[in-house]
Enzyme design. Structure first.
Site, PDB file in Angstrom:
ATOM      1  N   HIS A  62      62.505  12.918  75.401  1.00 32.37           N
ATOM      2  CA  HIS A  62      63.006  13.247  74.070  1.00 32.37           C
ATOM      3  C   HIS A  62      64.417  13.812  74.231  1.00 32.37           C
ATOM      4  CE1 HIS A  62      58.955  12.911  72.232  1.00 32.37           C
ATOM      5  NE2 HIS A  62      58.556  13.352  73.410  1.00 32.37           N
ATOM      6  N   PHE A  63      65.413  13.046  73.815  1.00 32.16           N
ATOM      7  CA  PHE A  63      66.801  13.507  73.903  1.00 32.16           C
ATOM      8  C   PHE A  63      67.304  14.051  72.568  1.00 32.16           C
ATOM      9  CE2 PHE A  63      68.332  11.098  77.968  1.00 32.16           C
ATOM     10  CZ  PHE A  63      67.551  11.960  78.728  1.00 32.16           C
ATOM     11  N   ARG A  64      66.420  14.120  71.570  1.00 30.27           N
ATOM     12  CA  ARG A  64      66.652  14.857  70.316  1.00 30.27           C
ATOM     13  C   ARG A  64      67.841  14.349  69.503  1.00 30.27           C
ATOM     14  NH1 ARG A  64      61.605  16.635  70.550  1.00 30.27           N
ATOM     15  NH2 ARG A  64      61.259  18.453  71.899  1.00 30.27           N
ATOM     16  N   ASN A  94      60.759   9.726  67.740  1.00 33.95           N
ATOM     17  CA  ASN A  94      60.511  10.767  66.727  1.00 33.95           C
ATOM     18  C   ASN A  94      61.720  11.677  66.535  1.00 33.95           C
ATOM     19  OD1 ASN A  94      60.104  11.868  69.294  1.00 33.95           O
ATOM     20  ND2 ASN A  94      58.544  13.314  68.599  1.00 33.95           N
ATOM     21  N   ASP A 151      55.032   8.546  69.281  1.00 37.50           N
ATOM     22  CA  ASP A 151      54.779   9.717  70.121  1.00 37.50           C
ATOM     23  C   ASP A 151      55.094  11.014  69.389  1.00 37.50           C
ATOM     24  OD1 ASP A 151      54.246  11.205  72.554  1.00 37.50           O
ATOM     25  OD2 ASP A 151      56.389  11.585  72.554  1.00 37.50           O
ATOM     26  N   HIS A 231      50.835  10.913  78.518  1.00 37.23           N
ATOM     27  CA  HIS A 231      50.523  12.265  78.992  1.00 37.23           C
ATOM     28  C   HIS A 231      49.013  12.586  78.994  1.00 37.23           C
ATOM     29  CE1 HIS A 231      50.752  12.713  74.689  1.00 37.23           C
ATOM     30  NE2 HIS A 231      52.036  12.999  74.648  1.00 37.23           N
ATOM     31  N   ASP A 304      57.706  13.620  79.811  1.00 36.26           N
ATOM     32  CA  ASP A 304      57.638  14.085  78.417  1.00 36.26           C
ATOM     33  C   ASP A 304      58.660  15.208  78.212  1.00 36.26           C
ATOM     34  OD1 ASP A 304      56.925  14.408  75.767  1.00 36.26           O
ATOM     35  OD2 ASP A 304      55.048  15.457  76.176  1.00 36.26           O
ATOM     36  N   HIS A 308      63.583  22.518  73.758  1.00 41.15           N
ATOM     37  CA  HIS A 308      63.580  23.398  72.586  1.00 41.15           C
ATOM     38  C   HIS A 308      64.504  24.576  72.877  1.00 41.15           C
ATOM     39  CE1 HIS A 308      60.330  21.291  70.601  1.00 41.15           C
ATOM     40  NE2 HIS A 308      59.570  21.406  71.663  1.00 41.15           N
TER      41      HIS A 308
END
EC number: 3.5.2.3
Length: 421
Positions: A62-64, A94, A151, A231, A304, A308
């Site tokens: 997840h590279f946001r 996502n 995901d 996962h 994964d 944050h």
């Protein structure tokens, strides 16, 4: 030209495990043998005592970007990946907006052209990752999506899953599934068990994962679609996947380093830095995951990687988001907790971090052979180091301050040195 001298070359496809030289010209490997002449070589890397392997591939990051770039973006994420030895990563859908349309997909793919490593993008299976309506999978594949996943959110409608598998089979693309039924989750991010009770919290039962894994295994047997169970955390799920594979299902399963390294008891020490979906489970589950890695039921190690901010994590447990970063510690955790403890050979570990992920997405990567693109990691398997900083924007990792074995020394992507320790 780059000449890598006297490294222990390990290639999981050919099963080469030998001290050799590797010569790179422009972006390709042009020679692999002992004692390559170095008179015309611009850059020489002395790799004595080190392992030379295919560049690592992570199929779950997840590279946001877009929407949450204060946590990570594709450039900081690429730096983090390169530091961890990764030359290719697959980004999840996502984001905000969700990657369920050609405009957002094109935005990302255009930005990928300016990164140090190879970034690939999935699209969501359903519009808005709401689990109600399929995206136009054929069109999004034609626009560059390498696979499809919701995901972060489970798809509860079995008819949607069936339709997506039928279409994915037709298109020859993988579907990746987040398997957690919310009906069996009181509080996400912590296993329902002795630790959740000790903390006065309801948790996430293993049934949340097992029931959805069993459904998707049955549908995979029925359709023949290529699916990836993301996962895996439950030992029962390992058994279910093994059963489905024995009945011909085209299933790949992945496990994250935190799930084979930690258990629910570690939540007491790491608190919100030990909160993830699915949660850390029991020692019995952890050992079943390792058993699955050993016998090939679990094919892939994927991080994964979930950044944050500290402000988001440094709150009471139920209010914190789930997830930890993992790109910069993944290889070392595999060496420390799998290879050094004799669960896996170094060849098996590299296979689950290179060749098998490449096969899932039909990539011409994960290999070291003459003529292949020069994506390579060089690491010292015995060097001990303390995790004390990250190239990621975030540092939400339970492994911060821990001593691990195995240190990445160089990452070479497309024939260019993109990380040097």
């Amino acid at each position: 030209m780059i000449l890598i001298k006297n490294g222990r070359v390990i290639d999981p496809e050919s099963k080469i495990d030998e001290v050799l030289d590797v010569l790179i010209d422009e972006n390709k490997i042009v020679e692999i043998k002992k004692n390559i002449e170095n008179s015309n070589v611009k850059t020489i890397i002395e790799a004595d005592g080190k392992i030379v392997a295919p560049g690592l591939i992570d199929v779950h990051v997840h590279f946001r970007d877009p929407g949450f770039t204060y946590k990570e973006d594709i450039f900081s994420g690429s730096e983090s990946a390169a530091c961890g030895g990764f030359t290719t990563v697959v980004c999840m859908a996502n984001t905000n907006p969700v990657v369920d349309n050609a405009h957002t997909l094109k935005y990302l793919i255009d930005r990928f052209n300016n990164t140090k490593i190879n970034l690939l993008q999935t699209a969501s299976i359903t519009k808005g990752i709401k689990g109600k309506e399929l995206v136009d999978m054929e069109y999004l594949k034609s626009e560059g999506a390498v696979g499809f996943t919701d995901d972060g959110i489970p798809i509860l409608d079995s008819s949607i899953i069936l339709k997506s598998m039928i279409k994915a089979k037709e298109l020859n693309v993988p579907l990746s599934f987040h398997e957690e039924d919310p009906c069996f989750i009181e509080n996400s991010g912590i296993n329902e068990g002795i630790i959740s009770k000790q903390l006065g919290l309801g948790g996430a039962s293993h049934l949340a994962e097992d029931l959805m894994v069993s459904r998707d295994c049955v549908l995979a047997i029925e359709t023949g679609a290529k699916i990836n169970i993301q996962h895996v955390s439950s030992g029962t799920s390992v058994d279910l996947i093994r059963f489905a594979k024995s009945h011909g299902a085209n299933i790949t399963a992945e496990v994250s380093p935190h799930h084979f390294s930690l258990t629910e008891k570690d939540v007491l020490e790491y608190k919100t830095y030990g909160k993830m979906n699915p949660p850390l489970r029991t020692e019995k589950d952890r050992l079943k995951l390792i058993e699955g890695l050993k016998d090939g039921t679990i094919d892939i190690i994927a991080t994964d990687h979930a950044p944050h901010s500290c402000n988001e994590k440094n709150v009471e447990f139920t209010k914190a988001p789930s997830g930890i970063i993992g790109l910069e510690t993944s290889l070392s955790l595999g060496i420390t907790n799998l290879v050094m403890k004799k669960y896996l050979s170094i060849m098996q570990l590299i296979e689950k971090m290179t060749l098998n992920p490449a096969k899932l997405y039909n990539l011409k990567a994960g290999r070291i052979n003459i003529g292949s693109i020069a994506d390579i990691v060089i690491f010292d398997p015995s060097e001990k180091w303390v995790v004390n900083k990250f190239h990621s924007k975030s540092y939400n990792s339970p492994f911060l301050g821990k001593e691990l074995s195995g240190k990445v020394k160089y990452t070479i992507c497309n024939g260019i040195i993109v990380y040097n320790d």
